[in-house]
Design an enzyme around this catalytic site. Structure first.
Site, mmCIF file in Angstrom:
data_model
loop_
_atom_site.group_PDB
_atom_site.id
_atom_site.type_symbol
_atom_site.label_atom_id
_atom_site.label_comp_id
_atom_site.label_asym_id
_atom_site.label_seq_id
_atom_site.Cartn_x
_atom_site.Cartn_y
_atom_site.Cartn_z
ATOM 1 N N HIS A 1 41.469 -45.327 -22.555
ATOM 2 C CA HIS A 1 40.638 -46.502 -22.303
ATOM 3 C C HIS A 1 41.535 -47.674 -21.903
ATOM 4 C CE1 HIS A 1 38.377 -43.862 -24.978
ATOM 5 N NE2 HIS A 1 37.262 -44.452 -24.581
ATOM 6 N N LEU B 1 33.461 -47.316 -34.194
ATOM 7 C CA LEU B 1 33.323 -48.757 -34.018
ATOM 8 C C LEU B 1 32.669 -49.408 -35.231
ATOM 9 C CD1 LEU B 1 32.420 -48.843 -30.231
ATOM 10 C CD2 LEU B 1 34.540 -49.615 -31.316
ATOM 11 N N ASP C 1 32.387 -55.494 -28.026
ATOM 12 C CA ASP C 1 30.924 -55.449 -27.973
ATOM 13 C C ASP C 1 30.365 -54.304 -28.808
ATOM 14 O OD1 ASP C 1 30.288 -57.637 -26.129
ATOM 15 O OD2 ASP C 1 31.377 -56.465 -24.641
ATOM 16 N N GLY C 2 31.035 -53.151 -28.769
ATOM 17 C CA GLY C 2 30.568 -52.017 -29.556
ATOM 18 C C GLY C 2 30.587 -52.311 -31.041
ATOM 19 N N ASN D 1 33.577 -58.695 -23.242
ATOM 20 C CA ASN D 1 33.670 -58.359 -21.815
ATOM 21 C C ASN D 1 32.353 -57.846 -21.242
ATOM 22 O OD1 ASN D 1 33.539 -55.442 -22.259
ATOM 23 N ND2 ASN D 1 35.681 -55.528 -22.885
ATOM 24 N N HIS E 1 36.359 -48.713 -18.542
ATOM 25 C CA HIS E 1 36.307 -48.662 -20.004
ATOM 26 C C HIS E 1 36.967 -47.411 -20.543
ATOM 27 C CE1 HIS E 1 34.672 -49.020 -24.103
ATOM 28 N NE2 HIS E 1 34.428 -47.716 -24.006
ATOM 29 N N SER F 1 22.597 -49.264 -63.243
ATOM 30 C CA SER F 1 22.239 -47.842 -63.191
ATOM 31 C C SER F 1 23.455 -46.936 -63.109
ATOM 32 C CB SER F 1 21.317 -47.572 -61.998
ATOM 33 O OG SER F 1 20.056 -48.184 -62.184
ATOM 34 N N GLU G 1 25.788 -50.176 -48.503
ATOM 35 C CA GLU G 1 26.639 -49.029 -48.835
ATOM 36 C C GLU G 1 27.722 -48.778 -47.794
ATOM 37 O OE1 GLU G 1 22.745 -48.261 -50.994
ATOM 38 O OE2 GLU G 1 23.311 -48.880 -48.965
ATOM 39 N N HIS H 1 15.056 -39.724 -53.093
ATOM 40 C CA HIS H 1 16.152 -40.129 -53.970
ATOM 41 C C HIS H 1 16.826 -38.944 -54.663
ATOM 42 C CE1 HIS H 1 14.808 -44.135 -53.218
ATOM 43 N NE2 HIS H 1 15.536 -44.678 -54.178
ATOM 44 N N ARG I 1 21.927 -38.676 -64.285
ATOM 45 C CA ARG I 1 21.104 -39.724 -64.879
ATOM 46 C C ARG I 1 20.654 -39.307 -66.277
ATOM 47 N NH1 ARG I 1 14.888 -41.047 -63.173
ATOM 48 N NH2 ARG I 1 14.660 -43.059 -64.220
#
Length: 700
Positions: free
Chosen positions: A46, A148, A187-188, A217, A293, A416, A447, A508, A555
């Site tokens: 690139h 990215l 930009d990405g 760009n 690019h 939790s 996350e 979940h 849990r």
């Protein structure tokens, strides 16, 4: 290769408009031509962004950054993150021309990190110049980038680490940490959601030590970004609480220096410098086009571009004799002086504050203090037991009490996940009533960013953890993978690890997540069966210097086994061990992990009472078990014993290696359902009766 040009190099039209001296223009064009030549030789890469950002990156390094090329491990160096990792040749060219020394086995050598020959091998097998920058592979690369947004989010973690180190260890007259984290993004990056998550949190944290330079760009692989990206980035970041600055022309190096000074002066807000550029600037036929690019310019276009730049058209990988000495007199001299002053300051600090100095030495070396695990408890036998998330919280706090740089938090789930450090402040700016020396982190419902941020913290030698429900490890797959690629000792604490979640339902209830974690090279996944296996898990994971660890915790309550009757929990360190066994050769082996060990133990006790020789194997970690010798593995799972039953409330994929071709696997064949946990266990076959029936079949 260094050469003397037969005629003086001339700067391209407009290159000196921002005040760059001719020597600087030569350096900038050296970087541009190295980029073009390397990509062309590989016929892959690139070139466009690297060419257009050469003035920006060079000016940042040469005129602004505090960095000593002779000591790339200097702890108070400014960090440079190339979030647009596809423009890797920009960073590789910088590493060469700045004269960064190579680091091998943690020691700085007198060899260059990258030679011209290394640049020639760009993207080739075994080279030091892979397609995207890789931390630990190429000295001068501060973090692995490529996906990215990952570099942006990781740089937030770096800035967090600097703030934490400064708050904990700086003293009046002893400013050990006051550096800046710089990130070059594109930009990405701005389109990726993780960038937004991280930028939002950076604004909340008021990270004035963080500056992003955005190469605007307006080109992506599909063409103009107008096809999908038309938002006002400046207004978005202003809303996040960032200082937003604008560089109208990426070649205007004088204005860039002024903007960088303005960013440095802002101490309560991170800064975004929007640098407007033309991709592949200087290329007469490719500048501003999407084709620049992600593909080589072509030999004819490389020659034409060199002509525009005033560069010898037939040159290849040439570095003028003036370039390295010029940069050494700028970046090199400035960094050497700053590093020497810092080391002298550290020596005086160690005398005045020996305890804190010893802590810093351990952080820099990646070692643990003596007795770090002395307070991890041994849990008493209990039929009722405790949820492994709770016993993990106890063990975590026991370790944290002796390891001040163990710190972390969760994605809005600390109550939790049981990951709050007791008696510790929250990492927050004073505006929000916190302290940058706080060890409890509140990442919010972010996350993906959380995973990247703890990676950045680990790159500073801290021991961070990130917590959430196992199902939401889906959002963290990318940073977990990058942590494994970089070999970072990050701990992921995942709770609510099965259909035992119950009424929350299939959205979940994790099924395939354990397989996903186990499939990640370099990641150790631990699913402990009771409180004492949890305690041993913490001993194992904290002792790991390289590579992340994922804990999968329940849990629901798990009985705490009587270790005078069953084997010691220390067997967890081998990944799999014989928990209980007949003195005779077993006719059936019951293999399980986590909460399902109770089912295997129940079946074993019944079989034993019936006179059927049986064995129970606790298998908390495939990775640790596979790392043992074949003799050990065969002693746990004798190949001649083909009667086997595997029990795990998750996907069966992969368990066939232990069940064998004729064994039974009691696992989840699909998603869960919304109902009380006990009802779900009965519905999906995780009952003593089902396990015992399978064991009897296998025993013959």
């Amino acid at each position: 290769m260094r050469v003397s040009f037969p005629a003086p190099c001339r700067a391209p039209a407009g290159a000196e408009a921002g005040g760059a001296a001719k020597a600087d223009a030569v350096c900038i064009n050296t970087i541009r031509t190295l980029v073009m030549d390397a990509v062309q030789k590989a016929n892959s890469g690139h070139p466009g962004a690297a060419m257009s950002m050469a003035p920006v990156a060079y000016t940042l390094w040469q005129d602004v950054m505090a960095y000593d090329p002779a000591d790339p491990l200097w702890p108070n160096r400014d960090r440079f993150v190339l979030s647009i990792g596809h423009a890797s040749m920009l960073l590789y060219a910088l590493i060469h021309v700045t004269g960064i020394r190579d680091v091998r086995d943690g020691v700085v050598t007198d060899q260059p990190a990258l030679s011209v020959e290394d640049l020639r091998q760009f993207r080739q097998f075994g080279s030091r110049t892979p397609g995207h920058p890789e931390y630990g592979h190429t000295t001068g690369v501060e973090t692995t980038t490529g996906p990215l947004g990952a570099g942006c989010a990781t740089s937030v973690g770096m800035a967090v680490a600097e703030k934490w180190l400064a708050a904990r260890y700086n003293r009046p007259g002893y400013t050990l940490f006051d550096h800046t984290v710089y990130t070059l993004c594109g930009d990405g990056d701005m389109m990726e959601g993780v960038t937004s998550e991280a930028a939002s949190l950076a604004g909340h944290y008021q990270l004035g030590n963080l500056t992003w330079i955005y190469d605007s760009n307006r080109i992506s692989i599909e063409g103009s970004t107008d096809v999908a990206f038309t938002e006002n980035v400046a207004e978005r970041f202003a809303a996040y609480g960032w200082q937003v600055l604008e560089l109208k022309d990426a070649n205007d190096t004088a204005t860039l220096r002024a903007l960088l000074a303005q960013a440095k002066a802002e101490t309560t807000r991170p800064s975004l410098i929007i640098a407007h550029s033309v991709i592949a600037w200087g290329s007469p036929n490719k500048a501003g086009k999407a084709s620049a690019h992600g593909e080589a310019l072509g030999e004819a276009e490389v020659r034409a571009t060199k002509q525009v730049l005033g560069w010898p058209e037939d040159s290849s990988f040439e570095v003028p004799d003036s370039v390295l000495p010029h940069i050494a007199a700028g970046l090199g001299a400035r960094g050497k002086a700053a590093n020497a002053a810092w080391k002298a300051l550290l020596a005086r600090y160690n005398t005045t504050y020996p305890t804190e100095g010893a802590e810093l030495a351990a952080i820099f070396a990646g070692t643990l203090p003596e007795g770090w695990d002395a307070d991890i408890p041994t849990f008493p036998t209990s039929d009722k037991g405790d949820a492994s998330r709770s016993s993990s919280g106890t063990a975590l706090n026991a370790v944290a009490g002796r390891l001040p740089w163990l710190l972390g938090g969760s994605a809005d789930l600390a109550p939790s996940t049981k990951t709050l450090l007791k008696g510790q402040d929250s990492f927050q700016p004073p505006r929000w009533g916190g302290d940058y020396a706080g060890r409890n982190f509140h990442f919010g419902v972010r996350e993906h960013a959380m995973g990247s941020i703890v990676n950045g913290m680990a790159l500073y030698g801290l021991r961070p953890y990130a917590a959430g429900f196992l199902i939401f490890s889906d959002y963290m797959k990318a940073p977990i993978r990058l942590s494994a690629l970089m070999g970072l000792p990050v701990t992921y604490i995942f709770t609510h690890d099965s259909i035992g979640v119950g009424e929350d339902g299939p959205t979940h209830q994790p099924v395939e997540q354990l397989v996903q974690l186990r499939a990640t090279p370099g990641l150790v996944t631990l699913r402990p069966a009771d409180a004492n296996e949890v305690a041993e898990a913490w001993r194992v994971l904290m002792a790991r210097k390289t590579g992340p660890t994922a804990l999968a915790l329940s849990r629901q309550n798990l009985p705490t086994l009587d270790r005078t009757h069953y084997a010691p929990a220390s067997g967890l360190a081998q990944g799999g061990y014989v928990l209980a066994s007949s003195t005779q050769t077993p006719r059936v082996i019951l293999i399980a992990s986590g909460s399902e060990i109770g089912l295997a133990v129940g079946a074993y006790e019944t079989l034993t009472a019936e006179g059927i020789p049986a064995r129970v194997v606790s298998m908390p970690s495939w990775e640790l078990f596979e790392a043992q010798s074949k003799d050990y593995r065969d002693s746990v799972l004798p190949p001649t014993v083909t009667g086997r039953v595997v029990v795990e409330a998750a996907s069966p994929i992969g368990w066939d290696r232990y069940a064998g071709p004729s064994g039974d696997i009691i696992a989840m064949g699909g998603f869960g359902a919304s109902a009380p946990a006990g009802q779900l266990a009965r519905h999906f076959g995780f009952t003593p009766e089902a396990v015992l029936a399978a064991a009897r079949r296998q025993a013959g």
